[in-house]
Motif scaffolding. Sequence first.
Motif, PDB file in Angstrom:
ATOM      1  N   LEU A  12       0.824  -1.211   0.000  1.00  0.00           N
ATOM      2  CA  LEU A  12       0.000   0.000   0.000  1.00  0.00           C
ATOM      3  C   LEU A  12       0.859   1.263   0.000  1.00  0.00           C
ATOM      4  N   ASP A  13       1.986   1.226   0.716  1.00  0.00           N
ATOM      5  CA  ASP A  13       2.892   2.372   0.797  1.00  0.00           C
ATOM      6  C   ASP A  13       4.312   1.840   0.593  1.00  0.00           C
ATOM      7  N   VAL A  14       4.837   2.024  -0.599  1.00  0.00           N
ATOM      8  CA  VAL A  14       6.138   1.440  -0.946  1.00  0.00           C
ATOM      9  C   VAL A  14       7.280   2.053  -0.142  1.00  0.00           C
ATOM     10  N   SER A  15       7.076   3.225   0.462  1.00  0.00           N
ATOM     11  CA  SER A  15       8.146   3.825   1.265  1.00  0.00           C
ATOM     12  C   SER A  15       8.510   2.940   2.454  1.00  0.00           C
ATOM     13  N   LEU A  16       7.551   2.145   2.925  1.00  0.00           N
ATOM     14  CA  LEU A  16       7.813   1.245   4.051  1.00  0.00           C
ATOM     15  C   LEU A  16       8.862   0.196   3.705  1.00  0.00           C
ATOM     16  N   GLN A  17       8.975  -0.132   2.435  1.00  0.00           N
ATOM     17  CA  GLN A  17       9.958  -1.138   2.020  1.00  0.00           C
ATOM     18  C   GLN A  17      11.385  -0.709   2.335  1.00  0.00           C
ATOM     19  N   SER A  18      11.597   0.595   2.460  1.00  0.00           N
ATOM     20  CA  SER A  18      12.947   1.084   2.749  1.00  0.00           C
ATOM     21  C   SER A  18      13.382   0.740   4.170  1.00  0.00           C
ATOM     22  N   LEU A  19      12.450   0.243   5.002  1.00  0.00           N
ATOM     23  CA  LEU A  19      12.773  -0.137   6.378  1.00  0.00           C
ATOM     24  C   LEU A  19      13.166  -1.607   6.497  1.00  0.00           C
ATOM     25  N   ASN A  20      12.987  -2.372   5.433  1.00  0.00           N
ATOM     26  CA  ASN A  20      13.238  -3.814   5.510  1.00  0.00           C
ATOM     27  C   ASN A  20      14.672  -4.133   5.909  1.00  0.00           C
ATOM     28  N   HIS A  93      13.160   8.350   2.058  1.00  0.00           N
ATOM     29  CA  HIS A  93      11.754   7.938   1.973  1.00  0.00           C
ATOM     30  C   HIS A  93      10.933   8.346   3.191  1.00  0.00           C
ATOM     31  N   GLY A  94      11.613   8.704   4.291  1.00  0.00           N
ATOM     32  CA  GLY A  94      10.855   9.102   5.467  1.00  0.00           C
ATOM     33  C   GLY A  94      11.651   9.037   6.756  1.00  0.00           C
ATOM     34  N   LEU A  95      10.936   9.190   7.862  1.00  0.00           N
ATOM     35  CA  LEU A  95      11.520   9.276   9.203  1.00  0.00           C
ATOM     36  C   LEU A  95      10.829   8.272  10.121  1.00  0.00           C
TER      37      LEU A  95
END
Length: 287
Positions: A12-20, A93-95
């Motif tokens: 749903l939010d691909v930015s979350l993938q950067s946390l993997n 991608h975020g914080l």
Amino acid sequence: MARMSWQEACQLDVSLQSLNHFFSLPPSYAQTLTGGLTNRCWKVVLPDDNTYVWRPTTPITNAFAISRFQEYQLLSSIESSQIGPKAIFVNEHGLLVDWIEGDSLTSGLSFDSLLKTMISIHQLDTARVPVAPFSFTARVDHYWLQLKEEHKTEQVKDLYQALRSAPNLADVGSVLCHFDLAGYNMVKTEGANRVIDWEYASIADPRLDLTLSIHVAQVNPLESVYRYCQLCDISGADDWVEGVLAWLPRIKMMSMLWYQLAYQLWGDEKFLVEAQSIVNDLNGQNS
């Protein structure tokens, strides 16, 4: 809040993938967080029950001149105060910040209690806060330049041009300002009220921060200024009263542009209604 598996959330939010690569084990689940206007954030829960908030970088945050890197630096610099969440990780991608467990103060918060929290922020050592000073004119110009011509009505344009310059006021110093301090950005914990959503925070005239909260809470400006000065042991309140009264129409104009831009970005009629309400209010004062 919609709860879903980590895999579903990443779709749903691909930015979350950067946390993997940051987490040693995949999170158990994620939840969408409601309440934020600028951001659409996620509550991320790990198998060991450690909980975080993911604050993504999006075209929306860019439109409102929000930097997650600056937010990370600011939160890191005031970490010892424990007034805000701990900044954990940041990328393009975020914080990622710690989740603050407690009760939302969206309702039931007295303005007196809000003022005490505001003062504790204003008293933080700004020498250690690596954020640029706030420029009111630059901020409203940024909003204005992004508005499409169809949203630049004559009423909106007249108010923007009349109020885009900062007032000429006596200097009362500069402090760290949250710039969105209200109950919806405060959490009641066992120790004290804590503050979230520092994305607009900057170094500025404290009367500007005070005026923003007065505007949001719709409380009496004079009573609020005198109470702030009393709590801070400021003997002469005249410069503060003059400052807040001068900033108030300008803050309303800035809020009007924010709502106009929000309507342009999201298409939600409620933002247009809010913008028009401020236009009517300002025109009523000017008539």
